[in-house]
Design a protein around this motif. Structure first.
Motif, PDB file in Angstrom:
ATOM      1  N   CYS A  18      32.776  32.990  46.866  1.00  0.00           N
ATOM      2  CA  CYS A  18      32.723  33.197  48.316  1.00  0.00           C
ATOM      3  C   CYS A  18      31.286  33.492  48.762  1.00  0.00           C
ATOM      4  N   CYS A  21      31.476  37.507  50.079  1.00  0.00           N
ATOM      5  CA  CYS A  21      31.767  38.668  49.216  1.00  0.00           C
ATOM      6  C   CYS A  21      31.634  38.336  47.731  1.00  0.00           C
ATOM      7  N   CYS A  48      38.407  32.219  51.055  1.00  0.00           N
ATOM      8  CA  CYS A  48      38.313  33.341  50.117  1.00  0.00           C
ATOM      9  C   CYS A  48      39.550  34.215  50.257  1.00  0.00           C
ATOM     10  N   GLU A  50      39.881  37.164  49.151  1.00  0.00           N
ATOM     11  CA  GLU A  50      39.520  38.589  49.290  1.00  0.00           C
ATOM     12  C   GLU A  50      39.180  38.921  50.745  1.00  0.00           C
ATOM     13  N   CYS A  51      38.239  38.153  51.347  1.00  0.00           N
ATOM     14  CA  CYS A  51      37.719  38.552  52.661  1.00  0.00           C
ATOM     15  C   CYS A  51      38.176  37.630  53.791  1.00  0.00           C
TER      16      CYS A  51
HETATM   17 ZN   LIG Z   1      35.024  36.543  50.346  1.00  0.00          ZN
END
Ligand SMILES: [Zn+2]
Length: 339
Positions: A18, A21, A48, A50-51
């Motif tokens: 990403c 992040c 992504c 995660e984010c």
């Molecule tokens: Zn990310």
């Protein structure tokens, strides 16, 4: 070299983590062609896990992206950017929102209109008007033919613009007498703490280094300065519904699609407070997405949705109005104040 040969030469960069992040948990979402001008190529979007950042992957290398910025995009026709100031009721309401709610002082405040226009304030906020500061310095990044700049100048701002397209920048300088630099944001340089307000309308998604660019801009902004920008919003209704057919997708010239989480986190790190999101009321996103889908699938529902004027006025527009009220449209304007 013929034009189609040029497109065969394009090189791509595969992105493994990403860009925000650095997580390796990135997931393929969908592929789509270039739809604005029907140039060659199929491009993909990853997100992504995660984010929430979504991004073009593999990414057209920066030295080749110019092939997709053709005159046909309509970005570079200054006549299309003529100073179309609102008139009639729209003008009346716009002026009273600016005076009663955003500190502009070109006419007197009116207590009755202050209450009457309060519910409409959020719609003006999406149109990139900073709170007024007499003689304040205002920078428009990617100012095109200078339409917003000349309005702001008339209302008392000390305005500056940067625009990467030479012909368009020249138009703003010569025809409108504006201070506009023909530069890309990456090459622009201003003293630290120079501006009271910096705005960017639909620019960040085109940049190869949006996070670094935001960091750079922040240095130019004074303490308590206002940063305002608009972007396509990937978690909105049109993107969710139309995916690869979304009008806002605009691959490959759109590189990154920021999530609210990413924006909040990055702006907080850069030293901003009061970060706010306003969803735009813009029915063309649904209309143009439906047209894209009809063109590829031939499904009659999308023909009616995309091409019927009565459907647009009686159904799509009220629906998009509700989407905007409930923060679900696919274009947002972000406001933040530098600490
Ligand atoms: Zn990310």
């Amino acid at each position: 070299m013929s034009n189609s040969d040029k497109f065969k030469q394009i090189e791509f960069e595969e992105i493994k983590e990403c860009p925000f992040c650095s997580s390796e948990q990135i997931k393929f979402l969908f592929s789509a062609p270039e739809r604005l001008t029907d140039l060659p190529g199929i491009f993909s979007v990853y997100q992504c896990q995660e984010c929430g950042l979504a991004f073009q992957n593999p990414l057209v290398r920066e030295e080749y992206i110019g092939l997709y910025y053709t005159e046909r995009l309509g970005y570079y026709s200054p006549s299309a950017n003529k100073d179309k100031e609102p008139h009639g009721l729209k003008k009346f309401l716009t002026e009273h929102i600016l005076v009663n709610h955003l500190k502009y002082d070109f006419k007197k405040k009116n207590i009755f209109l202050l209450f009457l226009t309060l519910p409409l304030k959020r719609f003006l906020k999406t149109r990139i008007f900073p709170d007024f500061k007499q003689g304040g310095k205002f920078l428009d990044i990617g100012c095109a033919g200078g339409r917003l700049l000349s309005r702001m100048k008339k209302m008392g701002w000390d305005t500056t613009g940067i625009e990467m397209h030479k012909k368009t920048a020249n138009y703003a300088q010569e025809q409108l007498g504006l201070k506009v630099f023909n530069k890309r944001i990456e090459d622009a340089d201003f003293p630290e703490q120079e501006f009271d307000a910096i705005v960017m309308s639909m620019v960040l998604e085109h940049l190869y280094h949006p996070f670094m660019s935001l960091e750079k801009i922040t240095k130019w902004l004074k303490k308590d300065g206002q940063l305002i920008f608009s972007i396509p919003y990937f978690n909105g209704f049109e993107f969710n519904r139309f995916r690869g057919y979304s009008f806002g997708l605009q691959l490959p010239i759109h590189i990154t699609f920021l999530s609210k989480k990413v924006i909040k986190q990055h702006l907080t790190t850069l030293g901003y407070k009061d970060i706010k999101f306003y969803h735009q009321f813009f029915d063309r996103d649904i209309i143009a997405s439906a047209r894209n889908k009809y063109k590829d699938t031939g499904v009659w529902f999308y023909k009616i949705l995309g091409h019927n004027k009565i459907v647009r006025i009686l159904l799509v527009r009220p629906f998009v109005f509700l989407l905007a009220l409930f923060n679900k449209t696919s274009r947002i304007t972000v406001y933040a104040k530098k600490i």
